[in-house]
Design a protein around this motif. Structure first.
Motif, short mmCIF file in Angstrom:
data_model
loop_
_atom_site.label_atom_id
_atom_site.label_comp_id
_atom_site.label_asym_id
_atom_site.label_seq_id
_atom_site.Cartn_x
_atom_site.Cartn_y
_atom_site.Cartn_z
N ALA A 135 0.80 -1.30 0.09
CA ALA A 135 0.10 0.06 0.04
C ALA A 135 0.78 1.38 -0.01
CB ALA A 135 -0.98 -0.12 1.23
N LEU A 136 2.05 1.21 0.95
CA LEU A 136 2.85 2.25 1.00
C LEU A 136 3.77 2.66 -0.61
CD1 LEU A 136 4.36 4.63 2.40
CD2 LEU A 136 6.00 2.84 3.49
N ARG A 137 3.66 1.54 -1.19
CA ARG A 137 4.42 1.59 -2.59
C ARG A 137 3.45 2.52 -3.47
NH1 ARG A 137 9.11 2.26 -4.38
NH2 ARG A 137 9.86 0.59 -3.17
N LYS A 138 2.08 2.06 -3.54
CA LYS A 138 1.17 2.45 -4.39
C LYS A 138 0.96 4.02 -4.09
CE LYS A 138 -1.53 -1.69 -5.43
NZ LYS A 138 -2.83 -2.45 -5.21
N ILE A 139 0.92 4.40 -2.71
CA ILE A 139 0.78 5.89 -2.48
C ILE A 139 2.05 6.75 -2.81
CG2 ILE A 139 0.73 7.37 -0.16
CD1 ILE A 139 -0.85 5.19 1.19
N ILE A 140 3.14 5.97 -2.58
CA ILE A 140 4.38 6.92 -3.15
C ILE A 140 4.34 7.06 -4.65
CG2 ILE A 140 6.87 6.79 -3.50
CD1 ILE A 140 7.00 5.28 -0.79
N ASP A 141 3.85 6.09 -5.43
CA ASP A 141 3.78 6.01 -6.84
C ASP A 141 2.78 7.12 -7.40
OD1 ASP A 141 5.53 4.07 -7.17
OD2 ASP A 141 4.01 2.22 -7.50
N CYS A 142 1.83 7.26 -6.51
CA CYS A 142 0.95 8.30 -6.98
C CYS A 142 1.42 9.94 -6.55
CB CYS A 142 -0.60 8.13 -6.08
SG CYS A 142 -1.38 6.65 -6.62
N ILE A 143 2.36 9.81 -5.61
CA ILE A 143 2.85 11.34 -5.05
C ILE A 143 4.14 11.44 -5.88
CG2 ILE A 143 3.44 12.59 -3.32
CD1 ILE A 143 1.79 10.95 -1.60
N SER A 144 5.04 10.77 -6.12
CA SER A 144 6.38 11.16 -6.56
C SER A 144 6.51 10.67 -7.88
CB SER A 144 7.27 10.30 -5.39
OG SER A 144 8.54 10.54 -5.99
N GLN A 145 7.16 11.49 -8.43
CA GLN A 145 7.58 11.13 -9.88
C GLN A 145 8.85 10.27 -10.05
OE1 GLN A 145 8.18 15.00 -11.84
NE2 GLN A 145 5.85 15.44 -11.90
N ASP A 146 9.50 10.09 -9.22
CA ASP A 146 10.67 9.19 -9.21
C ASP A 146 10.41 8.07 -8.24
OD1 ASP A 146 11.91 11.21 -10.72
OD2 ASP A 146 12.90 12.41 -9.04
N ALA A 147 9.37 7.46 -8.25
CA ALA A 147 9.09 6.32 -7.32
C ALA A 147 9.87 5.20 -7.52
CB ALA A 147 7.40 6.30 -7.66
N GLU A 148 10.15 5.04 -8.62
CA GLU A 148 11.11 3.92 -8.88
C GLU A 148 12.49 3.81 -8.23
OE1 GLU A 148 12.07 7.03 -12.05
OE2 GLU A 148 10.16 5.97 -11.22
N ILE A 149 12.99 4.86 -7.96
CA ILE A 149 14.17 5.05 -7.02
C ILE A 149 14.04 5.02 -5.49
CG2 ILE A 149 15.47 5.98 -8.88
CD1 ILE A 149 15.64 8.27 -7.38
N VAL A 150 12.81 4.85 -5.26
CA VAL A 150 12.31 5.13 -3.92
C VAL A 150 12.66 3.73 -3.13
CG1 VAL A 150 10.75 5.36 -1.85
CG2 VAL A 150 10.98 7.06 -3.79
N GLU A 151 13.35 3.83 -1.84
CA GLU A 151 13.60 2.44 -1.24
C GLU A 151 12.96 2.41 0.05
OE1 GLU A 151 17.51 -0.06 0.96
OE2 GLU A 151 17.71 1.94 -0.20
N ILE A 152 12.39 1.26 0.42
CA ILE A 152 11.48 1.10 1.43
C ILE A 152 12.08 0.19 2.53
CG2 ILE A 152 9.23 0.60 2.64
CD1 ILE A 152 7.82 1.63 0.03
N LYS A 153 12.23 0.40 3.54
CA LYS A 153 12.92 -0.62 4.63
C LYS A 153 11.77 -0.81 5.71
CE LYS A 153 17.71 0.19 3.80
NZ LYS A 153 19.13 0.53 4.22
N VAL A 154 11.62 -2.06 6.19
CA VAL A 154 10.51 -2.30 7.14
C VAL A 154 11.33 -3.11 8.50
CG1 VAL A 154 8.36 -3.41 7.78
CG2 VAL A 154 9.09 -2.63 5.09
N ASN A 155 11.18 -2.41 9.49
CA ASN A 155 11.61 -2.89 10.92
C ASN A 155 10.45 -3.36 11.92
OD1 ASN A 155 14.19 -2.55 10.29
ND2 ASN A 155 14.00 -0.39 10.64
N GLN A 156 10.65 -4.34 12.69
CA GLN A 156 9.59 -4.75 13.68
C GLN A 156 10.15 -4.56 14.90
OE1 GLN A 156 6.45 -6.30 12.49
NE2 GLN A 156 6.33 -5.88 14.50
N GLU A 157 9.40 -3.57 15.74
CA GLU A 157 9.91 -3.31 17.08
C GLU A 157 8.50 -3.54 18.11
OE1 GLU A 157 11.01 0.74 17.26
OE2 GLU A 157 12.42 0.67 15.66
N SER A 158 8.64 -4.54 18.31
CA SER A 158 7.54 -5.00 19.54
C SER A 158 6.14 -5.00 18.74
CB SER A 158 7.37 -4.14 20.76
OG SER A 158 6.36 -4.36 21.55
#
Length: 267
Positions: free
Chosen positions: A120-143
Motif C-alpha cells: 500500500a505504501l508503494r502505491k501511495i508513493i507511486d501516486c505522489i512522487s515522480q521518481d517512485a522507482e528509485i524510492v527504497e522502503i525498509k521495514v523494521n519490527q519493533e514489538s
C-alpha cells in the motif's frame, strides 16, 4: 416500552437478514426502525460506518404448559452445553500445557499486515512522487510497531509542508494495515529521518519550555500538536518533577500545556 434488539451490518438489507435469522422470522414480519443507513467512507477504508436497525421483539403467545416445557428444554440444553464446554476446555488446556509461543511465531503474526502495508505504501508513493522507482522502503519490527523507513526520490514532496503529507500517509497506511485486524497494530512511517530529527527538536523545545514554566511559575503552551508529537512531549517530561503536561481540546490537533507543579510549603 416493548423490548428491542439492535443489529449492525454493512447495509440495512444485511442487518435485516441478521435479525431475521436471529429471531427466526421473515423480514416481512419484522417490526423495525432504521437508526443509521451506514456509510462506505473514503475508498472504503477511512470513516466507514455500519448500518444499524432496532427490531421490536414481540413475545410469543403460548400456553403456560408450553412455556414450562420450553424452559425445561432450555435448562437441559444449557446443562449439556456446559458439560461439553468443560470437556473441551480440559482437552484444550491439556494440549496447550508445555507449549510456548516462539519469537518466530509472534513475528509471523505481523507478516501479512507488514507486507500489506508495504504494498500500500508503494502505491501511495507511486501516486505522489515522480521518481517512485528509485524510492527504497525498509521495514523494521519493533514489538507491536511496524516501522517503515523511506529513502530516495522526491522526499520533500512526500513529507509536505510541516510534515503534513507524511502525516496523512501514515494515517491512511495505519487504517489499511488494521482494516481486518481485531487487535490494533501501530504503524510508523519516516522519510529521510524527518520524524527522527523532528523528535530531537521537540524534546529540546519541551525541556526548554519546562525550565521556563518552572522559573516563571506560569503554564507554557507548545501550540497545536498531533497525537504522535504530543506523545513524544509527554514521555520526554514524564520524569520531570517540576512540571506536568496536559493536552487540551478534542480535535486531531490539540494544544499541549506545560504546567509548573506547586511547591510544597512547610507549615
Amino acid at each position: 416500552m416493548a423490548p428491542s434488539l439492535e443489529f449492525e451490518a454493512q447495509n440495512v438489507e444485511k442487518a435485516l437478514n441478521a435479525a431475521s435469522t436471529k429471531l427466526k422470522k421473515s423480514k416481512e414480519n419484522l417490526k423495525y426502525e432504521i437508526i443509521s443507513y451506514g456509510s462506505s467512507g473514503i475508498f472504503g477504508l477511512v470513516g466507514r460506518k455500519k448500518a444499524k436497525i432496532r427490531v421490536i421483539v414481540e413475545a410469543d403467545k403460548e400456553q403456560p404448559e408450553q412455556r414450562v416445557d420450553v424452559r425445561k428444554k432450555q435448562a437441559e440444553t444449557i446443562s449439556a452445553d456446559e458439560s461439553r464446554l468443560k470437556e473441551e476446555t480440559i482437552v484444550e488446556e491439556a494440549g496447550q500445557k508445555g507449549r510456548e509461543v516462539s519469537p518466530e511465531d509472534a513475528a509471523d503474526r505481523f507478516k501479512e499486515p507488514r507486507e500489506k502495508g508495504t504494498r500500500a505504501l508503494r502505491k501511495i508513493i507511486d501516486c505522489i512522487s515522480q521518481d517512485a522507482e528509485i524510492v527504497e522502503i525498509k521495514v523494521n519490527q519493533e514489538s507491536e510497531v511496524i516501522d517503515y523507513r523511506v529513502s530516495g526520490g522526491e522526499s520533500s514532496r512526500l513529507i509536505g509542508k510541516r510534515g503534513q503529507t507524511l502525516e496523512a500517509i501514515q494515517y491512511i497506511l495505519e487504517k489499511i494495515v488494521n482494516q481486518k485486524l481485531e487487535k490494533r497494530i501501530r504503524v510508523r512511517v519516516d522519510i529521510e529521518d524527518y520524524l527522527k530529527n523532528k523528535e530531537i527538536k521537540l524534546v529540546g523545545m519541551a525541556e526548554k519550555l519546562a525550565r521556563k514554566a518552572t522559573k516563571t511559575g506560569r503554564p507554557v503552551s507548545m501550540g497545536q500538536l498531533n497525537s504522535h508529537d504530543r506523545r513524544i512531549v509527554h514521555i520526554a517530561l514524564k520524569n520531570n518533577t517540576g512540571v506536568r503536561t496536559q493536552s487540551q481540546g478534542h480535535n486531531f490537533y490539540r494544544k499541549l500545556i506545560i504546567f509548573p507543579k506547586q511547591k510544597k510549603t512547610d507549615m
